[in-house]
Design an enzyme around this catalytic site. Structure first.
Site, PDB file in Angstrom:
ATOM      1  N   ALA A  73       0.850  -1.199   0.000  1.00 29.06           N
ATOM      2  CA  ALA A  73       0.000   0.000   0.000  1.00 29.06           C
ATOM      3  C   ALA A  73       0.876   1.236   0.000  1.00 29.06           C
ATOM      4  CB  ALA A  73      -0.915  -0.005   1.226  1.00 29.06           C
ATOM      5  N   GLU A  89       3.646   1.027  -6.343  1.00 33.14           N
ATOM      6  CA  GLU A  89       3.793   0.453  -4.998  1.00 33.14           C
ATOM      7  C   GLU A  89       4.133  -1.034  -5.050  1.00 33.14           C
ATOM      8  OE1 GLU A  89       4.049   1.786  -2.053  1.00 33.14           O
ATOM      9  OE2 GLU A  89       3.545   3.837  -2.632  1.00 33.14           O
ATOM     10  N   GLU A  93       7.522  -2.313  -3.306  1.00 33.30           N
ATOM     11  CA  GLU A  93       7.440  -3.094  -2.081  1.00 33.30           C
ATOM     12  C   GLU A  93       7.673  -4.592  -2.264  1.00 33.30           C
ATOM     13  OE1 GLU A  93       3.984  -2.015   0.201  1.00 33.30           O
ATOM     14  OE2 GLU A  93       4.668   0.060   0.377  1.00 33.30           O
ATOM     15  N   SER A 110     -10.610   6.652   7.927  1.00 37.07           N
ATOM     16  CA  SER A 110     -10.968   7.064   9.281  1.00 37.07           C
ATOM     17  C   SER A 110     -11.655   8.426   9.212  1.00 37.07           C
ATOM     18  CB  SER A 110      -9.704   7.132  10.137  1.00 37.07           C
ATOM     19  OG  SER A 110      -9.951   6.705  11.429  1.00 37.07           O
ATOM     20  N   PRO A 111     -12.899   8.463   8.720  1.00 37.95           N
ATOM     21  CA  PRO A 111     -13.558   9.741   8.443  1.00 37.95           C
ATOM     22  C   PRO A 111     -13.844  10.600   9.668  1.00 37.95           C
ATOM     23  CG  PRO A 111     -15.111   7.939   8.182  1.00 37.95           C
ATOM     24  CD  PRO A 111     -13.758   7.319   8.401  1.00 37.95           C
ATOM     25  N   GLY A 112     -13.630  10.073  10.847  1.00 39.32           N
ATOM     26  CA  GLY A 112     -13.813  10.881  12.050  1.00 39.32           C
ATOM     27  C   GLY A 112     -12.743  11.941  12.223  1.00 39.32           C
ATOM     28  N   GLU A 116      -8.529  10.815   4.239  1.00 36.94           N
ATOM     29  CA  GLU A 116      -7.924   9.773   3.402  1.00 36.94           C
ATOM     30  C   GLU A 116      -8.972   8.873   2.748  1.00 36.94           C
ATOM     31  OE1 GLU A 116      -4.716   6.088   3.523  1.00 36.94           O
ATOM     32  OE2 GLU A 116      -5.197   7.143   5.379  1.00 36.94           O
ATOM     33  N   GLU A 137      11.623   2.067   4.561  1.00 38.95           N
ATOM     34  CA  GLU A 137      10.636   0.991   4.474  1.00 38.95           C
ATOM     35  C   GLU A 137      11.330  -0.320   4.814  1.00 38.95           C
ATOM     36  OE1 GLU A 137       6.973   1.815   1.479  1.00 38.95           O
ATOM     37  OE2 GLU A 137       8.831   1.215   0.507  1.00 38.95           O
TER      38      GLU A 137
END
Length: 182
Positions: A73, A89, A93, A110-112, A116, A137
């Site tokens: 990702a 990616e 990776e 994480s819309p709170g 993203e 990485e």
């Protein structure tokens, strides 16, 4: 329902890949404040070999201060489209380029607190290329059948949500016999 009105937006800080802002809203006769992480778009890819094996990675994640199992990702760079980011990616990776790539869903991570959006892909017909990991990485490649991967992630107790969701969706496609080519 009407959308609250943004009265003010304050810049709080910027990191290498994100920034944090504070918004002051009005809704009706009330005002409220929300801290927001601006991250943008990212991609996650289920690399599926011809025999049904999934290629995952064991990666050190600094916020957790531990190694976790996940699918490849990364962030979509400015002026890059998500399909190209997914291909990049995979090469970075795990050292594979997909000849077939299909987006299966886009989700809010994480819309709170974050904007993203994550595009989840299935990649097939993988061609070996030279790995090109980014500096910092720390990655080990892991391969296993998809059912074993799902069982392993569930047994962890705390696991990577994007990886579990992506594997479950991929398994669903495989069981239905859906053509996952683009």
């Amino acid at each position: 329902m009407e959308i609250p009105i943004v009265l003010e937006e304050r810049f709080l800080c910027r990191g290498r890949r994100l920034e944090v802002i504070q918004r002051i809203y009005r809704y009706g006769d009330k005002e409220f404040i929300r801290d927001i992480v601006r991250f943008g778009r990212s991609v996650a890819i289920v690399p599926l070999k011809d025999d049904g094996t999934v290629i995952m990675i064991k990666q050190f994640r600094a916020p957790l201060n531990r190694w976790i199992i996940e699918i490849p990702a990364g962030r979509v760079e400015p002026d890059e489209n998500p399909d190209d980011a997914a291909r990049r990616e995979l090469i970075e990776e795990i050292g594979y380029e997909p000849l077939e790539l299909r987006k299966i869903i886009s989700i809010y991570m994480s819309p709170g607190y974050s904007d993203e959006v994550l595009d989840i892909y299935i990649a097939k017909k993988l061609v070996a290329r030279e790995r090109k990991p980014e500096v910092g990485e720390l990655i080990e490649i892991i391969e296993m059948p998809i059912n074993r991967a799902i069982e392993y992630l569930i047994a962890q107790g705390e696991t990577d949500s994007k990886t579990l969701l992506a594997l479950l969706l991929t398994k669903n496609y495989m069981e239905k016999g859906d053509n996952i080519s683009q």
